[in-house]
Scaffold this motif. Sequence first.
Motif, PDB file in Angstrom:
ATOM      1  N   ARG A 116       3.306 110.092 -69.913  1.00 20.19           N
ATOM      2  CA  ARG A 116       4.350 109.057 -69.952  1.00 20.19           C
ATOM      3  C   ARG A 116       4.936 108.794 -68.564  1.00 20.19           C
ATOM      4  O   ARG A 116       5.168 107.647 -68.188  1.00 20.19           O
ATOM      5  CB  ARG A 116       5.444 109.477 -70.920  1.00 20.19           C
ATOM      6  N   ASP A 117       5.182 109.825 -67.771  1.00 22.88           N
ATOM      7  CA  ASP A 117       5.779 109.645 -66.452  1.00 22.88           C
ATOM      8  C   ASP A 117       4.743 109.458 -65.345  1.00 22.88           C
ATOM      9  O   ASP A 117       5.101 109.310 -64.182  1.00 22.88           O
ATOM     10  CB  ASP A 117       6.670 110.840 -66.117  1.00 22.88           C
ATOM     11  N   SER A 118       3.454 109.470 -65.693  1.00 24.73           N
ATOM     12  CA  SER A 118       2.390 109.299 -64.703  1.00 24.73           C
ATOM     13  C   SER A 118       1.612 108.008 -64.898  1.00 24.73           C
ATOM     14  O   SER A 118       0.733 107.691 -64.107  1.00 24.73           O
ATOM     15  CB  SER A 118       1.400 110.463 -64.791  1.00 24.73           C
ATOM     16  N   LEU A 119       1.898 107.283 -65.932  1.00 21.26           N
ATOM     17  CA  LEU A 119       1.147 106.085 -66.286  1.00 21.26           C
ATOM     18  C   LEU A 119       1.372 104.976 -65.268  1.00 21.26           C
ATOM     19  O   LEU A 119       2.489 104.735 -64.822  1.00 21.26           O
ATOM     20  CB  LEU A 119       1.590 105.609 -67.675  1.00 21.26           C
ATOM     21  N   VAL A 120       0.278 104.308 -64.884  1.00 21.12           N
ATOM     22  CA  VAL A 120       0.357 103.163 -63.992  1.00 21.12           C
ATOM     23  C   VAL A 120      -0.243 101.978 -64.736  1.00 21.12           C
ATOM     24  O   VAL A 120      -1.392 102.027 -65.170  1.00 21.12           O
ATOM     25  CB  VAL A 120      -0.415 103.414 -62.675  1.00 21.12           C
ATOM     26  N   ASN A 121       0.529 100.923 -64.901  1.00 18.08           N
ATOM     27  CA  ASN A 121       0.048  99.717 -65.582  1.00 18.08           C
ATOM     28  C   ASN A 121      -0.516  98.738 -64.577  1.00 18.08           C
ATOM     29  O   ASN A 121       0.066  98.522 -63.516  1.00 18.08           O
ATOM     30  CB  ASN A 121       1.205  99.038 -66.335  1.00 18.08           C
ATOM     31  N   PHE A 122      -1.653  98.128 -64.922  1.00 19.24           N
ATOM     32  CA  PHE A 122      -2.274  97.111 -64.087  1.00 19.24           C
ATOM     33  C   PHE A 122      -2.526  95.869 -64.912  1.00 19.24           C
ATOM     34  O   PHE A 122      -2.992  95.956 -66.042  1.00 19.24           O
ATOM     35  CB  PHE A 122      -3.623  97.592 -63.526  1.00 19.24           C
ATOM     36  N   ALA A 123      -2.262  94.719 -64.327  1.00 18.18           N
ATOM     37  CA  ALA A 123      -2.555  93.449 -64.977  1.00 18.18           C
ATOM     38  C   ALA A 123      -3.853  92.867 -64.437  1.00 18.18           C
ATOM     39  O   ALA A 123      -4.225  91.762 -64.779  1.00 18.18           O
ATOM     40  CB  ALA A 123      -1.401  92.469 -64.761  1.00 18.18           C
ATOM     41  N   TYR A 124      -4.566  93.598 -63.587  1.00 15.52           N
ATOM     42  CA  TYR A 124      -5.811  93.168 -62.962  1.00 15.52           C
ATOM     43  C   TYR A 124      -5.677  91.837 -62.244  1.00 15.52           C
ATOM     44  O   TYR A 124      -6.222  90.833 -62.671  1.00 15.52           O
ATOM     45  CB  TYR A 124      -6.961  93.132 -63.974  1.00 15.52           C
ATOM     46  N   PRO A 125      -4.924  91.858 -61.144  1.00 16.08           N
ATOM     47  CA  PRO A 125      -4.864  90.656 -60.303  1.00 16.08           C
ATOM     48  C   PRO A 125      -6.191  90.493 -59.563  1.00 16.08           C
ATOM     49  O   PRO A 125      -7.078  91.320 -59.680  1.00 16.08           O
ATOM     50  CB  PRO A 125      -3.722  90.981 -59.342  1.00 16.08           C
ATOM     51  N   ASP A 126      -6.287  89.431 -58.786  1.00 14.68           N
ATOM     52  CA  ASP A 126      -7.522  89.196 -58.029  1.00 14.68           C
ATOM     53  C   ASP A 126      -7.760  90.271 -56.982  1.00 14.68           C
ATOM     54  O   ASP A 126      -8.894  90.616 -56.695  1.00 14.68           O
ATOM     55  CB  ASP A 126      -7.493  87.821 -57.360  1.00 14.68           C
ATOM     56  N   THR A 127      -6.706  90.787 -56.369  1.00 17.19           N
ATOM     57  CA  THR A 127      -6.863  91.856 -55.382  1.00 17.19           C
ATOM     58  C   THR A 127      -5.728  92.859 -55.535  1.00 17.19           C
ATOM     59  O   THR A 127      -4.642  92.531 -55.997  1.00 17.19           O
ATOM     60  CB  THR A 127      -6.835  91.309 -53.937  1.00 17.19           C
ATOM     61  N   PHE A 128      -6.032  94.080 -55.134  1.00 14.77           N
ATOM     62  CA  PHE A 128      -5.043  95.148 -55.140  1.00 14.77           C
ATOM     63  C   PHE A 128      -4.727  95.500 -53.694  1.00 14.77           C
ATOM     64  O   PHE A 128      -5.556  95.328 -52.817  1.00 14.77           O
ATOM     65  CB  PHE A 128      -5.593  96.384 -55.861  1.00 14.77           C
ATOM     66  N   SER A 129      -3.550  96.041 -53.458  1.00 15.41           N
ATOM     67  CA  SER A 129      -3.179  96.384 -52.090  1.00 15.41           C
ATOM     68  C   SER A 129      -2.569  97.780 -52.049  1.00 15.41           C
ATOM     69  O   SER A 129      -2.355  98.406 -53.083  1.00 15.41           O
ATOM     70  CB  SER A 129      -2.194  95.345 -51.537  1.00 15.41           C
ATOM     71  N   GLY A 130      -2.305  98.230 -50.842  1.00 12.54           N
ATOM     72  CA  GLY A 130      -1.679  99.529 -50.654  1.00 12.54           C
ATOM     73  C   GLY A 130      -2.564 100.667 -51.128  1.00 12.54           C
ATOM     74  O   GLY A 130      -3.782 100.644 -50.943  1.00 12.54           O
ATOM     75  N   SER A 131      -1.973 101.662 -51.771  1.00 13.44           N
ATOM     76  CA  SER A 131      -2.733 102.835 -52.188  1.00 13.44           C
ATOM     77  C   SER A 131      -3.719 102.533 -53.318  1.00 13.44           C
ATOM     78  O   SER A 131      -4.541 103.381 -53.653  1.00 13.44           O
ATOM     79  CB  SER A 131      -1.774 103.963 -52.606  1.00 13.44           C
ATOM     80  N   TYR A 132      -3.661 101.347 -53.900  1.00 14.99           N
ATOM     81  CA  TYR A 132      -4.600 100.964 -54.966  1.00 14.99           C
ATOM     82  C   TYR A 132      -5.695 100.020 -54.477  1.00 14.99           C
ATOM     83  O   TYR A 132      -6.433  99.465 -55.277  1.00 14.99           O
ATOM     84  CB  TYR A 132      -3.847 100.322 -56.129  1.00 14.99           C
ATOM     85  N   ASN A 133      -5.849  99.832 -53.176  1.00 18.94           N
ATOM     86  CA  ASN A 133      -6.849  98.884 -52.679  1.00 18.94           C
ATOM     87  C   ASN A 133      -8.282  99.312 -52.996  1.00 18.94           C
ATOM     88  O   ASN A 133      -9.182  98.485 -53.021  1.00 18.94           O
ATOM     89  CB  ASN A 133      -6.663  98.599 -51.187  1.00 18.94           C
ATOM     90  N   TRP A 134      -8.517 100.568 -53.287  1.00 13.07           N
ATOM     91  CA  TRP A 134      -9.853 101.028 -53.679  1.00 13.07           C
ATOM     92  C   TRP A 134     -10.300 100.365 -54.980  1.00 13.07           C
ATOM     93  O   TRP A 134     -11.501 100.282 -55.271  1.00 13.07           O
ATOM     94  CB  TRP A 134      -9.891 102.549 -53.805  1.00 13.07           C
ATOM     95  N   LEU A 135      -9.364  99.869 -55.787  1.00 13.29           N
ATOM     96  CA  LEU A 135      -9.727  99.195 -57.034  1.00 13.29           C
ATOM     97  C   LEU A 135     -10.433  97.868 -56.801  1.00 13.29           C
ATOM     98  O   LEU A 135     -11.017  97.297 -57.723  1.00 13.29           O
ATOM     99  CB  LEU A 135      -8.471  98.956 -57.883  1.00 13.29           C
ATOM    100  N   ASN A 136     -10.419  97.352 -55.563  1.00  9.03           N
ATOM    101  CA  ASN A 136     -11.093  96.095 -55.245  1.00  9.03           C
ATOM    102  C   ASN A 136     -12.610  96.239 -55.155  1.00  9.03           C
ATOM    103  O   ASN A 136     -13.315  95.242 -55.170  1.00  9.03           O
ATOM    104  CB  ASN A 136     -10.560  95.524 -53.923  1.00  9.03           C
ATOM    105  N   TYR A 137     -13.113  97.456 -55.042  1.00 11.18           N
ATOM    106  CA  TYR A 137     -14.558  97.668 -54.892  1.00 11.18           C
ATOM    107  C   TYR A 137     -15.292  97.230 -56.154  1.00 11.18           C
ATOM    108  O   TYR A 137     -14.953  97.658 -57.259  1.00 11.18           O
ATOM    109  CB  TYR A 137     -14.850  99.145 -54.584  1.00 11.18           C
ATOM    110  N   LYS A 138     -16.296  96.362 -55.996  1.00  7.94           N
ATOM    111  CA  LYS A 138     -16.999  95.776 -57.145  1.00  7.94           C
ATOM    112  C   LYS A 138     -18.408  96.322 -57.337  1.00  7.94           C
ATOM    113  O   LYS A 138     -19.164  95.795 -58.139  1.00  7.94           O
ATOM    114  CB  LYS A 138     -17.070  94.264 -56.984  1.00  7.94           C
TER     115      LYS A 138
END
Length: 161
Positions: free
Chosen positions: A88-110
């Motif tokens: 519950r206190d560690s959950l990160v919600n994503f709406a899947y934008p076109d690009t991610f930034s900051g510490s989540y920029n690795w999510l952009n890798y396709k």
Amino acid sequence: VGDWERMTVRTVNGLATQVDYHAHSDRGSGTIPWAHVVKFDKNQRPVGYVAKGSHGFWATAGTFTYVDAVVFKLQDVTSDGDVSWDIRDSLVNFAYPDTFSGSYNWLNYKGYWGNIGQTNCWWYKIHKECEIVTGPDGPYRPDVLGSARGATKNVMIGPLS
């Protein structure tokens, strides 16, 4: 070699509709409608089971065979009553934008995670997977984003490829 295990709760307008459970090359329990998902905390939060000594994610307790070769089986075992992890206190919600930034920029890798697979091991004729296998797609992929937002795959060539 790469692997991407996860439990994803899909929502529409803030309401949960289904949960995806993935284990070992997209096997696992698959996609389960929210009404059929085992839940706790007044039916608000889904339960997920991580296999003992492994990392496969499953929807229920039990023994799950994910490789059934002629000479061996690979199985995940999950059970009730062991260690639980309240995210519950560690959950990160994503709406899947076109690009991610900051510490989540690795999510952009396709592309694929891990190495390019091999087919030259001695057991390939009886089990279609060698010790070096092509890793799965990352989180930014068609089955996660939905068919309307298909991702383009790039193959990463790394030092172990």
